[in-house]
Design a protein around this motif. Structure first.
Motif, mmCIF file in Angstrom:
data_model
loop_
_atom_site.group_PDB
_atom_site.id
_atom_site.type_symbol
_atom_site.label_atom_id
_atom_site.label_comp_id
_atom_site.label_asym_id
_atom_site.label_seq_id
_atom_site.Cartn_x
_atom_site.Cartn_y
_atom_site.Cartn_z
ATOM 1 N N SER A 205 0.816 -1.213 0.000
ATOM 2 C CA SER A 205 0.000 0.000 0.000
ATOM 3 C C SER A 205 0.851 1.266 0.000
ATOM 4 C CB SER A 205 -0.902 0.019 1.235
ATOM 5 O OG SER A 205 -1.405 1.315 1.486
ATOM 6 N N PRO A 206 0.737 2.114 -1.019
ATOM 7 C CA PRO A 206 1.480 3.368 -1.012
ATOM 8 C C PRO A 206 1.024 4.310 0.094
ATOM 9 C CG PRO A 206 -0.077 3.339 -2.839
ATOM 10 C CD PRO A 206 -0.079 1.961 -2.242
ATOM 11 N N THR A 207 -0.260 4.244 0.433
ATOM 12 C CA THR A 207 -0.774 5.100 1.492
ATOM 13 C C THR A 207 -0.184 4.706 2.838
ATOM 14 O OG1 THR A 207 -2.831 5.252 0.240
ATOM 15 C CG2 THR A 207 -2.872 6.049 2.498
ATOM 16 N N ALA A 208 -0.091 3.406 3.090
ATOM 17 C CA ALA A 208 0.481 2.945 4.350
ATOM 18 C C ALA A 208 1.943 3.340 4.470
ATOM 19 C CB ALA A 208 0.330 1.427 4.464
ATOM 20 N N ILE A 209 2.705 3.220 3.369
ATOM 21 C CA ILE A 209 4.108 3.637 3.388
ATOM 22 C C ILE A 209 4.216 5.115 3.727
ATOM 23 C CG2 ILE A 209 6.147 4.034 1.955
ATOM 24 C CD1 ILE A 209 5.497 1.442 0.496
ATOM 25 N N SER A 210 3.398 5.933 3.066
ATOM 26 C CA SER A 210 3.451 7.370 3.302
ATOM 27 C C SER A 210 3.129 7.714 4.751
ATOM 28 C CB SER A 210 2.470 8.077 2.357
ATOM 29 O OG SER A 210 2.442 9.467 2.597
ATOM 30 N N ILE A 211 2.096 7.089 5.292
ATOM 31 C CA ILE A 211 1.717 7.359 6.686
ATOM 32 C C ILE A 211 2.814 6.909 7.635
ATOM 33 C CG2 ILE A 211 0.100 6.723 8.523
ATOM 34 C CD1 ILE A 211 -2.082 6.585 6.319
ATOM 35 N N HIS A 240 -8.522 4.006 8.320
ATOM 36 C CA HIS A 240 -9.655 4.612 7.640
ATOM 37 C C HIS A 240 -9.399 4.872 6.156
ATOM 38 C CE1 HIS A 240 -12.058 5.037 11.217
ATOM 39 N NE2 HIS A 240 -11.068 5.648 11.849
ATOM 40 N N THR A 241 -8.276 4.418 5.622
ATOM 41 C CA THR A 241 -7.982 4.652 4.206
ATOM 42 C C THR A 241 -8.623 3.580 3.337
ATOM 43 O OG1 THR A 241 -5.926 3.361 4.260
ATOM 44 C CG2 THR A 241 -5.764 5.715 4.773
ATOM 45 N N ALA A 242 -8.785 3.918 2.063
ATOM 46 C CA ALA A 242 -9.305 2.936 1.099
ATOM 47 C C ALA A 242 -8.334 1.774 0.936
ATOM 48 C CB ALA A 242 -9.563 3.616 -0.241
ATOM 49 N N ASP A 243 -7.025 2.053 1.019
ATOM 50 C CA ASP A 243 -6.047 0.969 0.927
ATOM 51 C C ASP A 243 -6.228 -0.046 2.042
ATOM 52 O OD1 ASP A 243 -4.904 2.075 -1.298
ATOM 53 O OD2 ASP A 243 -2.900 2.309 -0.446
ATOM 54 N N SER A 244 -6.533 0.431 3.251
ATOM 55 C CA SER A 244 -6.741 -0.486 4.368
ATOM 56 C C SER A 244 -8.008 -1.319 4.183
ATOM 57 C CB SER A 244 -6.823 0.290 5.685
ATOM 58 O OG SER A 244 -7.124 -0.566 6.771
ATOM 59 N N ALA A 250 -9.196 -8.131 1.114
ATOM 60 C CA ALA A 250 -8.464 -9.127 0.333
ATOM 61 C C ALA A 250 -7.954 -10.250 1.220
ATOM 62 C CB ALA A 250 -7.303 -8.459 -0.402
ATOM 63 N N PHE A 251 -7.508 -9.911 2.419
ATOM 64 C CA PHE A 251 -7.036 -10.939 3.350
ATOM 65 C C PHE A 251 -8.168 -11.897 3.714
ATOM 66 C CE2 PHE A 251 -6.315 -12.584 7.611
ATOM 67 C CZ PHE A 251 -5.011 -13.071 7.513
ATOM 68 N N VAL A 252 -9.327 -11.350 4.055
ATOM 69 C CA VAL A 252 -10.475 -12.175 4.445
ATOM 70 C C VAL A 252 -10.946 -13.035 3.272
ATOM 71 C CG1 VAL A 252 -12.904 -12.094 5.167
ATOM 72 C CG2 VAL A 252 -11.211 -10.597 6.257
ATOM 73 N N GLU A 253 -10.888 -12.460 2.067
ATOM 74 C CA GLU A 253 -11.378 -13.157 0.868
ATOM 75 C C GLU A 253 -10.316 -14.040 0.220
ATOM 76 O OE1 GLU A 253 -12.730 -9.899 -1.497
ATOM 77 O OE2 GLU A 253 -14.200 -9.265 0.020
ATOM 78 N N LYS A 254 -9.112 -14.061 0.824
ATOM 79 C CA LYS A 254 -8.003 -14.900 0.352
ATOM 80 C C LYS A 254 -7.639 -14.601 -1.107
ATOM 81 C CE LYS A 254 -9.193 -18.743 3.493
ATOM 82 N NZ LYS A 254 -8.623 -18.007 4.613
ATOM 83 N N ARG A 255 -7.454 -13.337 -1.390
ATOM 84 C CA ARG A 255 -7.025 -12.897 -2.723
ATOM 85 C C ARG A 255 -5.949 -11.840 -2.582
ATOM 86 N NH1 ARG A 255 -9.055 -7.845 -3.550
ATOM 87 N NH2 ARG A 255 -10.903 -7.264 -2.305
ATOM 88 N N PHE A 259 -4.476 -2.183 -4.420
ATOM 89 C CA PHE A 259 -4.561 -0.963 -3.636
ATOM 90 C C PHE A 259 -4.887 0.243 -4.513
ATOM 91 C CE2 PHE A 259 -1.613 -3.587 -1.034
ATOM 92 C CZ PHE A 259 -2.400 -3.669 0.100
ATOM 93 N N PRO A 260 -5.915 1.021 -4.142
ATOM 94 C CA PRO A 260 -6.242 2.214 -4.932
ATOM 95 C C PRO A 260 -5.281 3.368 -4.721
ATOM 96 C CG PRO A 260 -7.720 2.018 -3.041
ATOM 97 C CD PRO A 260 -6.888 0.771 -3.064
ATOM 98 N N GLY A 261 -4.519 3.333 -3.629
ATOM 99 C CA GLY A 261 -3.533 4.387 -3.390
ATOM 100 C C GLY A 261 -4.088 5.587 -2.656
ATOM 101 N N ASN A 262 -5.137 5.364 -1.859
ATOM 102 C CA ASN A 262 -5.679 6.470 -1.069
ATOM 103 C C ASN A 262 -6.344 5.918 0.198
ATOM 104 O OD1 ASN A 262 -8.482 5.785 -1.864
ATOM 105 N ND2 ASN A 262 -7.902 6.666 -3.847
#
Length: 262
Positions: A205-211, A240-244, A250-255, A259-262
């Motif tokens: 996730s680019p958003t997670a890296i930035s944060i 609270h981000t879209a990436d999260s 995706a983790f729950v759905e096993k895929r 990441f949308p990047g926001n």
């Protein structure tokens, strides 16, 4: 892509590669170079969101950045000298706060201001022929581009004092041993290894890296309790981000997440 007099830009995969391109001066940080670094950051902060990481290196085989331009410094009055230092402080602080990982690919000398430029990057990857040092005391000076602040954070207070007080130059393997460099690789592999690290970061996730990056910079100098408070704030911001939302779904759905990047 934007053009600069003293810098060249190229791309490899998800990475933008910035080369300080003044090999005749061993890529010293002349005023013109510092001006271009500032202009580059202006450009990157507004138009560089397509890149997932920045790699900084030096032109030629001898030097990453040899240091400040001493010839220029020698003719500066006090006001000009102070402005020069403060301008480099601004450049290094902006590098620290960029939204993407920044890697110093140190291909040769990283001395004085060159070492300080590398210290402002998130990671330091060094070629086997790289060397590092803060030799300012040999000129009756002290580090002025952030070395007395950032070097202790990398290598510990005692080792930083030894390097600054003696002006001793160290080779890449010692830099790795004391925690100044993250990796040491053959010179011909240096950029490829740095690009590979950016590609690893590009998969998450680019958003997670930035944060995370901005939170960790803000924690410098805080005690544990204060730092944990900042961490909670960052954790909630990320949650609270879209990436999260996508990552957890995706983790729950096993895929694999997209990441949308926001």
């Amino acid at each position: 892509m934007k053009q600069f007099d003293t810098l060249t830009l190229s791309t490899q995969g998800s990475a933008l590669i910035l080369t300080v391109d003044q090999p005749k001066s061993l890529n010293a940080l002349a005023k013109e170079v510092v001006n271009d670094l500032e202009s580059f950051l202006d450009w990157f902060e507004t138009t560089g969101y397509e890149y997932r990481g920045l790699i900084i290196t030096g032109a030629g085989e001898k030097s990453f950045v040899a240091g400040a331009n001493i010839v220029q410094m020698n003719s500066m009055d006090e006001a000009t000298f102070t402005a020069y230092a403060k301008q480099m402080h601004a450049v290094t602080e902006r590098l620290e706060s960029l939204h993407v990982p920044v890697i110093a690919a140190v291909n040769g000398f990283a001395l004085g201001g060159g070492c300080e430029l590398a210290l402002a990057c998130d990671f330091i990857y060094a070629s086997e022929r790289a060397s590092f040092g803060q030799p300012e005391v040999n000129l009756g000076l002290v580090p002025g581009f952030g070395g007395m602040v950032r070097l202790p954070r990398r290598v510990g207070n005692a080792m930083a004092r030894e390097l600054i007080f003696t002006g001793r130059r160290i080779k890449a393997e010692e830099a790795l041993r004391i925690g100044l460099a993250n990796r040491v690789v053959p010179a011909e592999q240096l950029l490829d290894v740095a690009v590979a690290a950016i590609e690893e970061a590009a998969a998450v996730s680019p958003t997670a890296i930035s944060i995370a990056k901005r939170a960790m910079v803000s924690m410098d100098g805080l005690d544990t309790h204060q730092g944990l408070g900042r961490e909670v704030d960052a954790f909630l911001q990320a949650y609270h981000t879209a990436d999260s939302v996508e990552g957890r779904s995706a983790f729950v759905e096993k895929r694999s997440p997209v990441f949308p990047g926001n």
